[in-house]
Design a protein around this motif. Structure first.
Motif, mmCIF file in Angstrom:
data_model
loop_
_atom_site.group_PDB
_atom_site.id
_atom_site.type_symbol
_atom_site.label_atom_id
_atom_site.label_comp_id
_atom_site.label_asym_id
_atom_site.label_seq_id
_atom_site.Cartn_x
_atom_site.Cartn_y
_atom_site.Cartn_z
ATOM 1 N N ASN A 1 0.754 -1.422 -0.110
ATOM 2 C CA ASN A 1 -0.012 0.180 -0.001
ATOM 3 C C ASN A 1 0.862 1.172 -0.124
ATOM 4 O O ASN A 1 2.109 1.109 0.403
ATOM 5 C CB ASN A 1 -0.894 0.103 1.394
ATOM 6 C CG ASN A 1 -1.957 -0.792 1.117
ATOM 7 O OD1 ASN A 1 -2.522 -1.131 -0.018
ATOM 8 N ND2 ASN A 1 -2.644 -1.130 2.405
ATOM 9 N N TYR A 2 0.302 2.305 -0.496
ATOM 10 C CA TYR A 2 0.912 3.494 -0.096
ATOM 11 C C TYR A 2 0.517 4.180 1.279
ATOM 12 O O TYR A 2 -0.562 3.987 1.646
ATOM 13 C CB TYR A 2 0.380 4.734 -1.191
ATOM 14 C CG TYR A 2 0.681 4.440 -2.647
ATOM 15 C CD1 TYR A 2 2.253 4.765 -2.989
ATOM 16 C CD2 TYR A 2 -0.062 3.803 -3.644
ATOM 17 C CE1 TYR A 2 2.806 4.660 -4.110
ATOM 18 C CE2 TYR A 2 0.643 3.767 -4.974
ATOM 19 C CZ TYR A 2 1.998 4.236 -4.947
ATOM 20 O OH TYR A 2 2.373 3.991 -6.408
ATOM 21 N N GLU A 3 1.305 4.656 1.919
ATOM 22 C CA GLU A 3 0.965 4.993 3.267
ATOM 23 C C GLU A 3 1.326 6.567 3.628
ATOM 24 O O GLU A 3 1.278 6.970 5.004
ATOM 25 C CB GLU A 3 2.253 4.228 4.301
ATOM 26 C CG GLU A 3 1.667 2.605 4.267
ATOM 27 C CD GLU A 3 2.009 1.891 5.488
ATOM 28 O OE1 GLU A 3 3.082 2.386 6.003
ATOM 29 O OE2 GLU A 3 1.686 0.850 5.770
ATOM 30 N N ASP A 4 1.675 7.308 2.793
ATOM 31 C CA ASP A 4 1.525 8.901 3.102
ATOM 32 C C ASP A 4 0.136 9.431 3.190
ATOM 33 O O ASP A 4 -0.296 9.531 2.064
ATOM 34 C CB ASP A 4 2.442 9.534 1.720
ATOM 35 C CG ASP A 4 2.305 10.893 1.782
ATOM 36 O OD1 ASP A 4 2.075 11.173 2.973
ATOM 37 O OD2 ASP A 4 2.634 11.617 0.691
ATOM 38 N N VAL A 5 -0.229 9.620 4.426
ATOM 39 C CA VAL A 5 -1.651 9.996 4.644
ATOM 40 C C VAL A 5 -1.780 11.342 3.887
ATOM 41 O O VAL A 5 -3.124 11.506 3.330
ATOM 42 C CB VAL A 5 -1.965 9.957 6.096
ATOM 43 C CG1 VAL A 5 -3.096 10.613 6.572
ATOM 44 C CG2 VAL A 5 -1.460 8.697 6.928
ATOM 45 N N ASP A 6 -0.974 12.240 4.109
ATOM 46 C CA ASP A 6 -1.133 13.431 3.172
ATOM 47 C C ASP A 6 -1.529 13.369 1.921
ATOM 48 O O ASP A 6 -2.236 14.006 1.126
ATOM 49 C CB ASP A 6 0.032 14.374 3.572
ATOM 50 C CG ASP A 6 -0.138 14.911 4.977
ATOM 51 O OD1 ASP A 6 -1.277 15.100 5.552
ATOM 52 O OD2 ASP A 6 0.838 15.429 5.507
ATOM 53 N N GLY A 7 -0.421 12.351 1.220
ATOM 54 C CA GLY A 7 -0.768 12.180 -0.121
ATOM 55 C C GLY A 7 -1.871 11.347 -0.137
ATOM 56 O O GLY A 7 -2.632 11.769 -1.645
ATOM 57 N N LEU A 8 -2.394 10.627 0.533
ATOM 58 C CA LEU A 8 -3.676 9.773 0.127
ATOM 59 C C LEU A 8 -4.965 10.613 0.279
ATOM 60 O O LEU A 8 -6.047 10.781 -0.376
ATOM 61 C CB LEU A 8 -3.952 8.944 1.180
ATOM 62 C CG LEU A 8 -2.844 7.464 0.952
ATOM 63 C CD1 LEU A 8 -2.940 6.753 2.292
ATOM 64 C CD2 LEU A 8 -3.111 6.798 -0.236
#
Lengths: 595, 274
Positions: free
Chosen positions: A437-444
């Motif tokens: 998964n992608y885990e960069d919350v801001d990016g998500l």
């Protein structure tokens, strides 16, 4: 029994399965009577919507059967009920009788769309060919004995008595044409016929047959072949079929041939027991590692790499050079070589070799079992030399190698020989499984929604808008530079107003002079007249020429008249101010009149 | 003349400022809540992966939690390629291949150059039982008009606006300042503008419309028309994961076009559109 007769005798013998589907399967035989060696063609035709596999032709005692292959025809019929595609598949066989008597072709089963059809049994009468004095064939070897696996030069001799009657004597070339090449069995000599110029020589011989002197044409086909099995040399069942002329007449239509054959009959002859005997290499003195190699050979072994770790692969190249049959030559069994197996892991498998001219190379991978090994021991290769009639065993030279201890391999890996560390140099990505998964919350949480707002539309409109403004600016600038009158016209009012402001501060007589100068100067600027030389009369006349309203012109003229009067009479400050005010109003009138 | 030059410079600065205009930020009021949902989803997903081999049932429950958390963020209005990617991962882990592919495709629309996304989409497609190969013409179109298929719409729009601005700036400068020159640059900019403009013009009307879809049920019968009374279109039914383009929607039925060009009708409850 020439071709036309055979065709005339062609009959449809059976319509199999007459009740179920009479026209679906048919069975044809080209002749009901034939000679020994003369083929009869059998055709099985199947009509349906698709191709049908070849039926299994039964074995026939006293005859050989050869499948000639299928042929098919298809056509499509269109009717009010729809389009129908019909395919007729015909399987053809040649039945070649080998003995005199009655030949029975048994019932043949044909499976069409899961339904089995069966033809009726058919009998064919087989006659003796009477070929004894017309044709015979024999095999002649360069020597009488040969060892199995040894090459030998053999010659196939075809003896044919040339046709002769009172007026015609057929040549050797014409008699060669009478040989039925397709229905003859040529064995290894078929290659002599495959070149554009057949490798055939002929000579004339006269021999005594039953007390008669008979002349023959002898056709010789020479071939180098290999003795396969011990016993009598077998050339592969050579049988020659000749369509021997029976009726020949002088040619009436062609200028190149003196005669034409109008009737023939098949005559066959088969190679009998050969005078060549094939010997088996002696069992006495046969080496344990002998693997049927016959000839004269040299044997050599090379290895690479020669500096390895324990368990690393070492490629052995076994090279055999010399004279012999390389196609069937087999490599020595390495796993039987005790000195090699003692220190190396050797696969137990047959090695495929590569033939290059008079050389055959075999490759095998071996692995050192421990680091005490310092050489690949001699490898033995045994063969039988037919010239010297004895076995020869050659040993390769030992190959020095350096084996280092391997810290990466376990003993079991070495023993099993399953690890190939040195050959695994690249990694291959697998397609299985998901990536993380992608885990960069801001990016998500950054919205990537597309919105087209006023900014976009503004930008779209700004470009053309500014461009049009630029064009307008450019045109005005060009006009100002290129047209001096235009510049004076545009600047006339501003200049007049500026001068008027300056005139207001002067003495009364001077005011009247300056107002008059401003008004006439304004007209001069507007009409591009010479500056300073325009009189009151010039100005009034030009205003009338420009089509200005008469009251405006009259007020202009009156104002100039007052200015002239004031120049010579007493004018107080109030009157001066009034003249200046009226002059401004007059300028406004003129400006509104689009002078 | 000096005043003209100054006005030109101001115009250029203004145009560049507009061309580099960014997207509006997501509303801050709900951001904390959304961040909690995302964190919950990520943690649940990791927990599921840790349990996958030892306790498959608990792993499935964790993946469901992750899926629901990501879905809540999406439902709140966040359109983000990586978010759809994570949601697709959760779906695929749960064996929901159709919804997984749908989410990957949504992500692809927003981040078409994401190789990680493409790899997972390939894997998801490999799990489908029906492999319908696209026609050769489709593949050729993807190669010829690569910018249309490989550059996200937002980036195409930004690039297009920049090229548009450059084109007009060159024209304005040619008229006002240089009096000619940079003609080739203007032509190049115009080609870029037209290429991207046509591409955007073709896609923009469908941007907020569900133009594609995927089957989310097995044994789906594709029919010749919009009703159970129509005969099946193919000799066999299709299974979950088959992707298609939407031709038309009529009542509870959707007219679909498969990658190989075949068309037919399926019930809307058997598909997920994106």
């Amino acid at each position: 029994m020439n071709g036309r007769c055979a065709l005339g005798l062609t009959i449809v013998l059976v319509f199999a399965s007459a009740v179920a589907s009479a026209a679906d399967v048919s069975f044809n035989v080209s002749a009901r009577e034939t000679y020994v060696g003369a083929p009869v063609t059998v055709e099985i035709s199947v009509k349906g919507e698709s191709d049908v596999a070849a039926p299994q032709f039964p074995t026939i005692a006293g005859a050989d059967v050869r499948y000639l292959g299928p042929s098919s025809q298809s056509f499509t019929s269109i009717s009010p009920s729809g389009t129908v595609r019909n395919v007729t598949t015909t399987h053809r066989y040649n039945v070649i009788p080998r003995k005199v008597g009655t030949l029975i072709i048994p019932a043949i089963e044909v499976v069409v769309d899961g339904v089995t059809y069966e033809t009726a049994a058919t009998s064919i009468r087989v006659l003796k060919s009477d070929a004894d004095d017309l044709l015979f064939v024999k095999l002649v070897g360069e020597r009488d004995t040969v060892y199995a696996g040894e090459p030998i030069n053999v010659t196939l001799e075809i003896w044919i008595a040339p046709f002769r009657n009172r007026t015609i004597s057929m040549s050797a070339k014409d008699m060669w044409q009478s040989i039925d090449k397709n229905n003859s069995e040529w064995g290894p000599f078929i290659e002599n016929l495959q070149s554009r110029q057949p490798n055939v020589q002929y000579r004339n011989e006269t021999i005594d047959v039953d007390g008669k002197s008979v002349e023959y044409v002898v056709y010789s086909l020479k071939r180098r072949t290999w003795a396969e099995r011990p016993g009598k040399f077998d050339a592969g069942g050579v049988t020659i079929v000749v369509n021997y002329p029976v009726q020949v007449q002088k040619s009436r239509f062609t200028v190149f041939r003196r005669y034409e054959i109008t009737r023939t009959r098949p005559v066959t002859a088969t190679v009998g027991d050969s005078s060549i005997t094939v010997l088996e290499p002696p069992t006495e003195g046969r080496p344990a590692g002998y693997r049927d190699a016959v000839g004269q050979f040299n044997f050599d072994v090379s290895a690479a790499p020669t500096e390895v770790s324990v368990g690393d692969p070492i490629t052995l190249t076994l090279t055999v050079r010399g004279r012999g049959r390389f196609e069937t030559l087999r490599a020595p069994t390495l796993s039987d070589q005790e000195s090699l197996v003692e220190n190396f892991r050797v696969p137990n498998e047959e090695l495929p070799g590569v033939v290059e001219g008079n050389t055959k190379k075999f490759r095998q991978t071996i692995r050192a079992k421990h680091d005490a090994v310092n050489a690949i021991p001699p490898i033995e290769f045994s063969y039988f030399d037919p010239r010297r009639e004895r076995y020869v065993t050659q040993r390769s030279r030992p190959i020095p190698i350096t084996v280092k201890e391997s810290s990466k391999l376990s003993v079991s890996q070495v023993v099993e020989g399953t690890t190939e560390l040195s050959t695994r140099k690249t990694l291959t990505l697998t397609d299985r499984g998901l990536l993380a998964n992608y885990e960069d919350v801001d990016g998500l949480l950054t919205s990537q929604t597309l919105t087209v707002g006023w900014q976009t539309w503004s930008l779209l409109g700004a470009g053309p808008g500014i461009f049009l403004m630029g064009i307008a600016l450019r045109l005005r600038r060009d006009k100002l530079v290129g047209d001096s009158g235009f510049a004076r016209r545009k600047a006339a009012r501003g200049r007049a107003l500026a001068l008027m402001t300056g005139a207001s501060g002067s003495s009364n007589g001077t005011v009247a002079d300056q107002v008059a100068a401003v008004l006439t100067g304004y007209v001069a600027d507007k009409c591009n007249l010479p500056a300073g030389a325009t009189t009151r009369a010039d100005a009034v006349r030009r205003l009338r020429e420009q089509g200005l309203a008469e009251d405006v012109v009259a007020r202009f003229d009156e104002l100039l008249d007052e200015c002239e009067s004031a120049r010579y009479g007493a004018v107080d400050a109030t009157e001066g101010e009034d003249i200046a005010r009226r002059a401004r109003a007059c300028l406004d009138d003129l400006e509104r009149s689009k002078l | 003349m000096q005043s003209t030059g100054q006005s030109m410079r101001m115009a250029i600065v203004t145009l560049l400022a507009i061309a580099t205009w960014g997207t509006p930020a997501h509303a801050d009021s709900t951001r904390e809540s959304l961040m909690r949902d995302v964190s919950t989803g990520l943690q649940a997903y990791d927990r599921g992966t840790a349990l996958l081999n030892s306790d498959p049932d608990s792993a499935a429950a964790a993946y469901r939690e992750a899926r629901d958390a990501f879905q809540a963020v999406v439902d709140a209005g966040v359109e983000n390629g990586k978010l759809y990617y994570n949601l697709g991962n959760a779906h695929v882990r749960l064996g929901e291949i159709g919804p997984g592919i749908a989410d990957y495709r949504r992500a692809l629309k927003l981040t078409p150059t994401d190789e990680q996304l493409k790899a997972n989409l390939r894997f998801a497609r490999s799990l489908t039982r029906d492999r319908i190969q696209p026609s050769g013409a489709t593949a050729a179109l993807h190669t010829m008009f690569f910018w249309h298929f490989n550059i996200p719409l937002r980036q195409r729009l930004t690039l297009g606006l920049i090229a548009y601005s450059v084109f007009w700036l060159i024209l304005i400068a040619r008229v006002v300042i240089w009096r000619g020159g940079f003609g080739y640059a203007a032509v190049c900019a115009l080609i870029v503008v037209l290429s991207l403009g046509i591409s955007i013009g073709l896609e923009l009307p469908d941007y907020n419309r569900h133009a594609n879809g995927v089957l989310v049920a097995d044994d789906v019968t594709v029919r010749k028309g919009n009703g159970e009374g129509y005969e099946p279109q193919f000799d066999r039914s299709l299974n979950e994961g088959v992707e298609f383009a939407v031709v038309e929607q009529r009542g509870g039925w959707i007219h679909i076009e498969l990658p190989d060009g075949h068309t037919g009708w399926v019930r809307d409850r058997e598909v997920e559109l994106f």
